[in-house]
Design a protein around this motif. Structure first.
Motif, PDB file in Angstrom:
ATOM      1  N   CYS A  96     -78.259 -88.367 -60.761  1.00 40.75           N
ATOM      2  CA  CYS A  96     -77.443 -88.269 -59.552  1.00 40.75           C
ATOM      3  C   CYS A  96     -76.569 -87.015 -59.621  1.00 40.75           C
ATOM      4  CB  CYS A  96     -76.586 -89.516 -59.366  1.00 40.75           C
ATOM      5  SG  CYS A  96     -75.317 -89.760 -60.622  1.00 40.75           S
ATOM      6  N   ASP A  97     -76.044 -86.627 -58.475  1.00 44.38           N
ATOM      7  CA  ASP A  97     -75.221 -85.411 -58.394  1.00 44.38           C
ATOM      8  C   ASP A  97     -74.027 -85.470 -59.341  1.00 44.38           C
ATOM      9  OD1 ASP A  97     -76.897 -84.319 -56.488  1.00 44.38           O
ATOM     10  OD2 ASP A  97     -75.684 -85.039 -54.786  1.00 44.38           O
ATOM     11  N   GLN A  98     -73.424 -86.642 -59.480  1.00 49.94           N
ATOM     12  CA  GLN A  98     -72.253 -86.801 -60.336  1.00 49.94           C
ATOM     13  C   GLN A  98     -72.592 -86.450 -61.791  1.00 49.94           C
ATOM     14  OE1 GLN A  98     -70.804 -90.805 -60.232  1.00 49.94           O
ATOM     15  NE2 GLN A  98     -69.221 -90.458 -61.770  1.00 49.94           N
ATOM     16  N   LEU A  99     -73.735 -86.921 -62.295  1.00 45.62           N
ATOM     17  CA  LEU A  99     -74.121 -86.613 -63.675  1.00 45.62           C
ATOM     18  C   LEU A  99     -74.548 -85.155 -63.814  1.00 45.62           C
ATOM     19  CD1 LEU A  99     -76.080 -89.805 -64.816  1.00 45.62           C
ATOM     20  CD2 LEU A  99     -73.751 -89.136 -65.359  1.00 45.62           C
ATOM     21  N   ARG A 100     -75.220 -84.605 -62.816  1.00 49.73           N
ATOM     22  CA  ARG A 100     -75.626 -83.195 -62.888  1.00 49.73           C
ATOM     23  C   ARG A 100     -74.417 -82.265 -62.821  1.00 49.73           C
ATOM     24  NH1 ARG A 100     -80.361 -82.614 -58.652  1.00 49.73           N
ATOM     25  NH2 ARG A 100     -79.624 -84.633 -57.973  1.00 49.73           N
ATOM     26  N   ASP A 101     -73.374 -82.680 -62.087  1.00 50.06           N
ATOM     27  CA  ASP A 101     -72.155 -81.870 -62.036  1.00 50.06           C
ATOM     28  C   ASP A 101     -71.407 -81.925 -63.368  1.00 50.06           C
ATOM     29  OD1 ASP A 101     -72.702 -81.199 -59.428  1.00 50.06           O
ATOM     30  OD2 ASP A 101     -71.318 -82.684 -58.558  1.00 50.06           O
ATOM     31  N   ALA A 102     -71.520 -83.050 -64.078  1.00 50.25           N
ATOM     32  CA  ALA A 102     -70.799 -83.218 -65.341  1.00 50.25           C
ATOM     33  C   ALA A 102     -71.523 -82.588 -66.521  1.00 50.25           C
ATOM     34  CB  ALA A 102     -70.581 -84.707 -65.616  1.00 50.25           C
ATOM     35  N   GLN A 103     -72.842 -82.332 -66.388  1.00 46.99           N
ATOM     36  CA  GLN A 103     -73.621 -81.831 -67.518  1.00 46.99           C
ATOM     37  C   GLN A 103     -74.657 -80.814 -67.024  1.00 46.99           C
ATOM     38  OE1 GLN A 103     -76.089 -84.796 -69.468  1.00 46.99           O
ATOM     39  NE2 GLN A 103     -75.614 -83.928 -71.463  1.00 46.99           N
ATOM     40  N   THR A 104     -74.719 -79.683 -67.679  1.00 41.48           N
ATOM     41  CA  THR A 104     -75.690 -78.660 -67.293  1.00 41.48           C
ATOM     42  C   THR A 104     -77.081 -79.064 -67.782  1.00 41.48           C
ATOM     43  OG1 THR A 104     -75.427 -77.392 -69.327  1.00 41.48           O
ATOM     44  CG2 THR A 104     -73.942 -76.848 -67.477  1.00 41.48           C
ATOM     45  N   LEU A 105     -78.089 -78.400 -67.244  1.00 38.86           N
ATOM     46  CA  LEU A 105     -79.462 -78.656 -67.670  1.00 38.86           C
ATOM     47  C   LEU A 105     -79.633 -78.334 -69.150  1.00 38.86           C
ATOM     48  CD1 LEU A 105     -82.456 -79.315 -67.212  1.00 38.86           C
ATOM     49  CD2 LEU A 105     -82.758 -76.965 -66.393  1.00 38.86           C
ATOM     50  N   GLU A 106     -79.018 -77.262 -69.618  1.00 39.55           N
ATOM     51  CA  GLU A 106     -79.140 -76.879 -71.033  1.00 39.55           C
ATOM     52  C   GLU A 106     -78.522 -77.937 -71.944  1.00 39.55           C
ATOM     53  OE1 GLU A 106     -77.881 -74.792 -68.615  1.00 39.55           O
ATOM     54  OE2 GLU A 106     -79.767 -73.685 -68.405  1.00 39.55           O
ATOM     55  N   ALA A 107     -77.360 -78.452 -71.565  1.00 44.04           N
ATOM     56  CA  ALA A 107     -76.715 -79.498 -72.373  1.00 44.04           C
ATOM     57  C   ALA A 107     -77.548 -80.779 -72.340  1.00 44.04           C
ATOM     58  CB  ALA A 107     -75.307 -79.775 -71.850  1.00 44.04           C
ATOM     59  N   PHE A 108     -78.143 -81.092 -71.185  1.00 46.14           N
ATOM     60  CA  PHE A 108     -79.001 -82.280 -71.061  1.00 46.14           C
ATOM     61  C   PHE A 108     -80.229 -82.128 -71.954  1.00 46.14           C
ATOM     62  CE2 PHE A 108     -82.562 -84.453 -68.916  1.00 46.14           C
ATOM     63  CZ  PHE A 108     -82.074 -85.761 -68.915  1.00 46.14           C
ATOM     64  N   GLU A 109     -80.851 -80.951 -71.933  1.00 49.30           N
ATOM     65  CA  GLU A 109     -82.021 -80.702 -72.784  1.00 49.30           C
ATOM     66  C   GLU A 109     -81.664 -80.831 -74.256  1.00 49.30           C
ATOM     67  OE1 GLU A 109     -83.682 -76.888 -71.843  1.00 49.30           O
ATOM     68  OE2 GLU A 109     -84.544 -77.599 -69.967  1.00 49.30           O
ATOM     69  N   ALA A 110     -80.524 -80.284 -74.661  1.00 49.49           N
ATOM     70  CA  ALA A 110     -80.108 -80.359 -76.071  1.00 49.49           C
ATOM     71  C   ALA A 110     -79.863 -81.810 -76.477  1.00 49.49           C
ATOM     72  CB  ALA A 110     -78.847 -79.519 -76.279  1.00 49.49           C
ATOM     73  N   GLU A 111     -79.238 -82.581 -75.608  1.00 46.47           N
ATOM     74  CA  GLU A 111     -78.952 -83.990 -75.917  1.00 46.47           C
ATOM     75  C   GLU A 111     -80.238 -84.807 -76.014  1.00 46.47           C
ATOM     76  OE1 GLU A 111     -77.190 -87.608 -73.335  1.00 46.47           O
ATOM     77  OE2 GLU A 111     -75.835 -85.893 -73.529  1.00 46.47           O
ATOM     78  N   GLN A 112     -81.145 -84.613 -75.080  1.00 44.49           N
ATOM     79  CA  GLN A 112     -82.368 -85.413 -75.045  1.00 44.49           C
ATOM     80  C   GLN A 112     -83.368 -84.999 -76.136  1.00 44.49           C
ATOM     81  OE1 GLN A 112     -82.810 -88.187 -73.293  1.00 44.49           O
ATOM     82  NE2 GLN A 112     -80.747 -87.879 -72.505  1.00 44.49           N
ATOM     83  N   SER A 113     -83.388 -83.726 -76.500  1.00 45.51           N
ATOM     84  CA  SER A 113     -84.333 -83.291 -77.542  1.00 45.51           C
ATOM     85  C   SER A 113     -83.939 -83.829 -78.910  1.00 45.51           C
ATOM     86  CB  SER A 113     -84.438 -81.766 -77.563  1.00 45.51           C
ATOM     87  OG  SER A 113     -83.189 -81.185 -77.888  1.00 45.51           O
ATOM     88  N   ALA A 114     -82.691 -84.237 -79.074  1.00 47.00           N
ATOM     89  CA  ALA A 114     -82.249 -84.830 -80.338  1.00 47.00           C
ATOM     90  C   ALA A 114     -82.694 -86.292 -80.458  1.00 47.00           C
ATOM     91  CB  ALA A 114     -80.728 -84.736 -80.456  1.00 47.00           C
ATOM     92  N   GLU A 115     -83.075 -86.911 -79.357  1.00 44.34           N
ATOM     93  CA  GLU A 115     -83.525 -88.302 -79.364  1.00 44.34           C
ATOM     94  C   GLU A 115     -84.957 -88.394 -79.886  1.00 44.34           C
ATOM     95  OE1 GLU A 115     -81.744 -91.075 -78.369  1.00 44.34           O
ATOM     96  OE2 GLU A 115     -80.012 -89.767 -78.145  1.00 44.34           O
TER      97      GLU A 115
END
Length: 167
Positions: A96-115
């Motif tokens: 959702c827009d709220q989560l995308r505003d709180a986290q950039t795509l790069e930060a999301f990729e870094a977080e998810q690639s650690a899983e």
């Protein structure tokens, strides 16, 4: 002394059986029967229309609920499929827009690639009233985790987006 002139003669009662009365009775050749048939047909038509309207409204409500359930499941399935394929930009689009505003795509990729890698997942039956969808995710390391995805519906496109996850 005054004499009263004789007046018109008043007819006496008819003579015996079979004598015709001086007026004719109105015909009763089925007028009441036709009226009752017409009233019955009107009542049956009214009942049929009411039953049809109730059935139509009920069908519309059931169909609408099924469409919402299907869209909610599709949003969570799309998100988890993108994560399983490690297609993080596609998964990011399901947020959702709220989560995308709180986290950039790069930060999301870094977080998810650690899983750990997702091997498979099952999406459960959504709760339409709370916009929550349960899912069980099976990871490559052998662990299984149950999640509840909170969804948000866009007022512009009516699409559903993942707006929170609890385990």
């Amino acid at each position: 002394m005054t004499t009263v002139p004789p007046g018109p003669a008043v007819p006496g009662p008819p003579q015996g059986p079979g004598v015709q009365p001086p007026f004719v009775a109105p015909p009763t050749d089925g007028v009441r029967k036709r009226q009752w048939i017409a009233i019955g047909l009107i009542a049956a038509t009214l009942v049929l229309c009411c039953v049809g309207a109730i059935g139509g409204v009920t069908s519309f409500a059931v169909l609408g609920t099924r469409v919402v359930v299907q869209q909610e499941k599709a949003a969570v399935s799309g998100y988890l499929t993108a994560l399983q394929k490690r297609d993080y930009p596609a998964a990011y689009k399901f947020l959702c827009d709220q989560l995308r505003d709180a986290q950039t795509l790069e930060a999301f990729e870094a977080e998810q690639s650690a899983e750990p890698d997702i091997v498979a997942f099952e999406v459960g039956a959504p709760s339409v009233s709370t916009l929550e969808v349960p899912a069980t995710v099976h990871y490559a390391d052998g662990t299984d985790t149950s999640y509840r995805f909170q969804l948000e519906q866009s007022s512009k496109t009516t699409e559903f987006f993942v707006c929170g996850v609890t385990s």
